[in-house]
Design a protein around this motif. Structure first.
Motif, mmCIF file in Angstrom:
data_model
loop_
_atom_site.group_PDB
_atom_site.id
_atom_site.type_symbol
_atom_site.label_atom_id
_atom_site.label_comp_id
_atom_site.label_asym_id
_atom_site.label_seq_id
_atom_site.Cartn_x
_atom_site.Cartn_y
_atom_site.Cartn_z
ATOM 1 N N THR A 1 13.394 2.317 -6.418
ATOM 2 C CA THR A 1 13.542 3.567 -5.661
ATOM 3 C C THR A 1 12.641 4.652 -6.237
ATOM 4 O OG1 THR A 1 15.382 4.246 -7.076
ATOM 5 C CG2 THR A 1 15.943 3.059 -5.058
ATOM 6 N N GLY A 2 12.337 5.644 -5.389
ATOM 7 C CA GLY A 2 11.670 6.846 -5.843
ATOM 8 C C GLY A 2 10.188 6.713 -6.108
ATOM 9 N N LEU A 3 9.551 5.623 -5.674
ATOM 10 C CA LEU A 3 8.131 5.435 -5.925
ATOM 11 C C LEU A 3 7.311 6.103 -4.831
ATOM 12 C CD1 LEU A 3 8.038 1.666 -7.000
ATOM 13 C CD2 LEU A 3 7.824 3.663 -8.483
ATOM 14 N N SER A 4 6.325 6.916 -5.228
ATOM 15 C CA SER A 4 5.437 7.563 -4.264
ATOM 16 C C SER A 4 4.099 6.842 -4.173
ATOM 17 C CB SER A 4 5.206 9.025 -4.672
ATOM 18 O OG SER A 4 4.626 9.079 -5.973
ATOM 19 N N HIS A 5 4.000 5.689 -4.800
ATOM 20 C CA HIS A 5 2.773 4.911 -4.818
ATOM 21 C C HIS A 5 3.150 3.437 -4.910
ATOM 22 C CE1 HIS A 5 4.021 5.753 -8.941
ATOM 23 N NE2 HIS A 5 3.677 4.503 -9.138
ATOM 24 N N ILE A 6 2.141 2.574 -4.912
ATOM 25 C CA ILE A 6 2.350 1.119 -5.005
ATOM 26 C C ILE A 6 1.905 0.660 -6.388
ATOM 27 C CG2 ILE A 6 1.638 -1.127 -4.086
ATOM 28 C CD1 ILE A 6 1.227 0.345 -1.378
ATOM 29 N N PRO A 7 2.833 0.210 -7.254
ATOM 30 C CA PRO A 7 2.445 -0.270 -8.579
ATOM 31 C C PRO A 7 1.788 -1.648 -8.503
ATOM 32 C CG PRO A 7 4.813 -0.479 -8.291
ATOM 33 C CD PRO A 7 4.292 0.213 -7.065
ATOM 34 N N PRO B 1 7.040 -0.355 -2.006
ATOM 35 C CA PRO B 1 8.383 0.219 -1.837
ATOM 36 C C PRO B 1 8.704 0.448 -0.358
ATOM 37 C CG PRO B 1 6.844 1.899 -2.563
ATOM 38 C CD PRO B 1 6.091 0.610 -2.574
ATOM 39 N N GLU B 2 9.983 0.571 -0.064
ATOM 40 C CA GLU B 2 10.407 0.870 1.303
ATOM 41 C C GLU B 2 9.765 2.185 1.761
ATOM 42 O OE1 GLU B 2 12.191 -0.741 3.448
ATOM 43 O OE2 GLU B 2 13.092 -2.357 2.258
ATOM 44 N N GLY B 3 9.255 2.171 2.994
ATOM 45 C CA GLY B 3 8.698 3.377 3.578
ATOM 46 C C GLY B 3 7.283 3.702 3.160
ATOM 47 N N ALA B 4 6.624 2.786 2.433
ATOM 48 C CA ALA B 4 5.244 3.055 2.014
ATOM 49 C C ALA B 4 4.339 3.171 3.235
ATOM 50 C CB ALA B 4 4.746 1.946 1.101
ATOM 51 N N GLY C 1 3.179 -6.837 6.359
ATOM 52 C CA GLY C 1 3.285 -5.519 5.749
ATOM 53 C C GLY C 1 4.657 -5.200 5.217
ATOM 54 N N THR C 2 5.469 -6.228 4.975
ATOM 55 C CA THR C 2 6.827 -5.997 4.507
ATOM 56 C C THR C 2 6.840 -5.431 3.092
ATOM 57 O OG1 THR C 2 6.960 -8.288 3.726
ATOM 58 C CG2 THR C 2 7.759 -7.831 5.952
ATOM 59 N N SER C 3 7.926 -4.784 2.757
ATOM 60 C CA SER C 3 8.094 -4.238 1.413
ATOM 61 C C SER C 3 8.477 -5.363 0.446
ATOM 62 C CB SER C 3 9.169 -3.148 1.417
ATOM 63 O OG SER C 3 10.410 -3.688 1.857
ATOM 64 N N ARG D 1 -6.431 -5.594 1.797
ATOM 65 C CA ARG D 1 -5.563 -6.394 2.675
ATOM 66 C C ARG D 1 -4.145 -5.838 2.694
ATOM 67 N NH1 ARG D 1 -6.390 -12.807 2.046
ATOM 68 N NH2 ARG D 1 -4.958 -12.716 3.821
ATOM 69 N N SER D 2 -3.703 -5.281 1.565
ATOM 70 C CA SER D 2 -2.381 -4.659 1.528
ATOM 71 C C SER D 2 -2.333 -3.444 2.448
ATOM 72 C CB SER D 2 -2.046 -4.251 0.089
ATOM 73 O OG SER D 2 -0.831 -3.539 0.031
ATOM 74 N N VAL D 3 -3.400 -2.647 2.425
ATOM 75 C CA VAL D 3 -3.473 -1.489 3.333
ATOM 76 C C VAL D 3 -3.469 -1.942 4.785
ATOM 77 C CG1 VAL D 3 -4.961 0.392 4.124
ATOM 78 C CG2 VAL D 3 -4.633 0.010 1.668
ATOM 79 N N PHE D 4 -4.319 -2.908 5.105
ATOM 80 C CA PHE D 4 -4.453 -3.356 6.499
ATOM 81 C C PHE D 4 -3.195 -4.072 6.981
ATOM 82 C CE2 PHE D 4 -9.248 -3.700 5.476
ATOM 83 C CZ PHE D 4 -9.390 -2.339 5.632
ATOM 84 N N ALA D 5 -2.501 -4.779 6.095
ATOM 85 C CA ALA D 5 -1.269 -5.473 6.489
ATOM 86 C C ALA D 5 -0.180 -4.488 6.881
ATOM 87 C CB ALA D 5 -0.778 -6.363 5.348
ATOM 88 N N ARG D 6 -0.258 -3.261 6.368
ATOM 89 C CA ARG D 6 0.708 -2.220 6.735
ATOM 90 C C ARG D 6 0.201 -1.375 7.896
ATOM 91 N NH1 ARG D 6 0.512 0.820 2.229
ATOM 92 N NH2 ARG D 6 -0.665 -0.667 0.964
ATOM 93 N N GLY D 7 -0.769 -1.915 8.629
ATOM 94 C CA GLY D 7 -1.260 -1.238 9.835
ATOM 95 C C GLY D 7 -2.306 -0.187 9.570
ATOM 96 N N GLY D 8 -2.900 -0.192 8.392
ATOM 97 C CA GLY D 8 -3.847 0.840 8.028
ATOM 98 C C GLY D 8 -5.242 0.625 8.579
ATOM 99 N N SER D 9 -6.019 1.681 8.544
ATOM 100 C CA SER D 9 -7.401 1.681 8.994
ATOM 101 C C SER D 9 -8.322 1.843 7.784
ATOM 102 C CB SER D 9 -7.634 2.855 9.947
ATOM 103 O OG SER D 9 -7.418 4.086 9.268
ATOM 104 N N TYR D 10 -9.638 1.854 8.024
ATOM 105 C CA TYR D 10 -10.558 2.119 6.922
ATOM 106 C C TYR D 10 -10.317 3.505 6.339
ATOM 107 C CZ TYR D 10 -14.760 2.606 4.138
ATOM 108 O OH TYR D 10 -15.615 2.805 3.088
ATOM 109 N N GLU D 11 -9.964 4.460 7.188
ATOM 110 C CA GLU D 11 -9.643 5.803 6.699
ATOM 111 C C GLU D 11 -8.438 5.767 5.762
ATOM 112 O OE1 GLU D 11 -10.005 10.056 6.438
ATOM 113 O OE2 GLU D 11 -11.368 8.447 7.056
ATOM 114 N N ASP D 12 -7.427 4.982 6.110
ATOM 115 C CA ASP D 12 -6.255 4.848 5.236
ATOM 116 C C ASP D 12 -6.646 4.203 3.915
ATOM 117 O OD1 ASP D 12 -4.188 5.874 6.985
ATOM 118 O OD2 ASP D 12 -4.467 4.057 8.176
ATOM 119 N N ARG D 13 -7.515 3.224 3.983
ATOM 120 C CA ARG D 13 -7.988 2.571 2.762
ATOM 121 C C ARG D 13 -8.701 3.573 1.870
ATOM 122 N NH1 ARG D 13 -12.801 2.109 -0.175
ATOM 123 N NH2 ARG D 13 -13.071 0.007 -1.035
ATOM 124 N N ALA D 14 -9.565 4.401 2.437
ATOM 125 C CA ALA D 14 -10.290 5.391 1.667
ATOM 126 C C ALA D 14 -9.337 6.406 1.038
ATOM 127 C CB ALA D 14 -11.314 6.096 2.550
#
Length: 432
Positions: free
Chosen positions: A254-260, A71-74, A52-54, A289-302
């Motif tokens: 810097t300054g990204l609020s999403h993942i391009p 981005p950092e902190g995503a 889940g690294t940036s 897989r990007s969501v889950f690699a950052r510790g996300g759940s199905y709810e996070d994916r949705a």
């Protein structure tokens, strides 16, 4: 040439380099991956665990690529901003038993891929490129980028009806290219030739995905070099612009609020139904897989998917000066007029009013104009990866692109300024 065109020329020069170096989808994604690696991205394998690294990462599968920058902190539920495109173009592709011939000519058996303008492949010097699969399962790119093949047109003296009735081509009988002379057809000759070209031992090639391409170089055209002629603009123009945009956004960091994200699918020209096509699982699997690699759940994916927007970028039709009646009378996109927004109420394009607002904001931020394309009501409308992406993944999708002439020809035509304006709009969208 205008001030803007002179300023843009570096990007367009690079596009022409990319077109010439990408005679097949496999070459296109390899070149895109190489450019992203230079921008700090790293290739990851689908068969290995992801972390889940940036930073920037990309996956290559056949003739498709998915690249993304975390981005950092995503957060796991951070939404994506996606530029979608496709890597394939209509052409002539080599059959499983390629060696054929008649009447003293050695020929290569080909099949029609997609919907090419068949006449554009006649009397043109063709090379051969694609992917060879070796006995151990590994693959090797091959590109014979010199005059090797030719589909000779029948002389007018032997078909006087052409003048009155127009050219009529039988896809099976009339499009088999010649590549030499000889009365004996020998199975294995073409592949043996390619093995020699690649420095491979005889009998090493177990499979192939090969296609023809024009060896004529992309070039500026016109008195003031305001146009560009070249192959495979549909849709490597968008792949190139999307790659440049993603690298630029990742470089800012810097300054990204999403993942391009950049995704360039294969097989758009024949329906997108493959493991590397838009109607396959590739994009959804990578995003999940990007969501889950950052510790996300199905709810996070949705949550991430619900906030995601995709710009489906493909070429569209510029108004043709000789056939203006084929276009909608109130919508005449022009070359060098900026990117186009594609609209169709029957959902052949995925754009709606909210999508228009997203694209308009990106163009305003990039300080580029945009145009709108809608089909003449009496003409059937083509489609893109846009509706497929929207329906398959539940992602809000907007269809855009660049206006060109001679779509699906072996050699297409665009404005010299438009590729740069598209790249700027995509950069603004991914950075928003």
């Amino acid at each position: 040439m205008s001030e803007r065109a002179r300023f843009d020329r570096g990007h367009t020069d690079d596009l022409m380099t990319f077109l010439a170096a990408s005679p097949s989808p496999y070459h296109a994604v390899a070149n895109a991956g190489e450019r992203l690696e230079k921008a700090g991205f790293r290739q990851v394998s689908e068969t290995e665990a992801w972390d889940g690294t940036s930073g920037g990462k990309f996956v290559l599968r056949g003739g498709a690529i998915v690249a993304w920058y975390v981005p950092e902190g995503a957060e796991p539920h951070t939404p994506f901003r996606i530029v979608g495109a496709h890597t394939d173009s209509p052409n002539l592709r080599v059959k499983p038993r390629p060696d054929t011939g008649a009447h003293g000519f050695r020929q290569v058996a080909v099949e029609i891929y997609g919907g090419p303008l068949l006449n554009s492949w006649l009397d043109r010097d063709l090379g051969l490129a694609g992917r060879l699969t070796l006995r151990d399962g590994s693959t090797r790119l091959v590109n014979v980028d010199r005059p090797l093949l030719r589909v000779p047109q029948l002389a007018i003296h032997l078909d006087r009806s052409v003048t009155a009735d127009g050219l009529k081509l039988d896809k099976q009988r009339h499009l088999q290219p010649i590549w030499g002379l000889g009365n004996e057809v020998r199975d294995g000759d073409l592949i043996a030739f390619l093995e020699e070209e690649c420095g491979l031992p005889a009998g090493e090639v177990a499979g192939w995905d090969l296609m023809t391409h024009s060896v004529e170089r992309p070039a500026y055209l016109g008195r003031d070099a305001e146009l560009v002629a070249g192959p495979r603009m549909d849709n490597l123009l968008s792949v190139h612009a999307g790659t440049a945009a993603l690298a630029a956004v990742a470089g800012s960091g810097t300054g990204l609020s999403h993942i391009p994200v950049l995704v360039a699918f294969d097989h758009e020209e024949n329906g997108s139904q493959s493991d590397t096509g838009a109607d396959g699982p590739l994009l959804g699997g990578v995003l999940e897989r990007s969501v889950f690699a950052r510790g996300g759940s199905y709810e996070d994916r949705a949550r991430a998917f619900a906030g995601t927007v995709c710009l489906s970028s493909d070429t569209g039709h510029a108004v043709h000066p000789n056939y203006a009646e084929r276009h909608d009378p109130t919508h005449h996109p022009r070359v060098n007029g900026g990117p186009i927004l594609k609209v169709n109420v029957n959902n052949r394009y995925a754009t709606d009013g909210s999508g228009r607002a997203v694209f308009a904001a990106a163009c305003e931020k990039a300080d580029v104009p945009f145009q709108t394309f809608v089909s003449n009501n009496a003409m059937p409308c083509g489609t893109t990866i846009g509706p497929i992406t929207a329906a398959r993944h539940g992602i809000r999708t907007v269809d855009i692109g660049t206006a060109i002439l001679s779509m699906h020809s072996a050699r297409e035509l665009c404005g010299a300024e438009d590729p740069f304006m598209l790249a700027n709009a995509l950069t603004a969208f991914l950075a928003d």
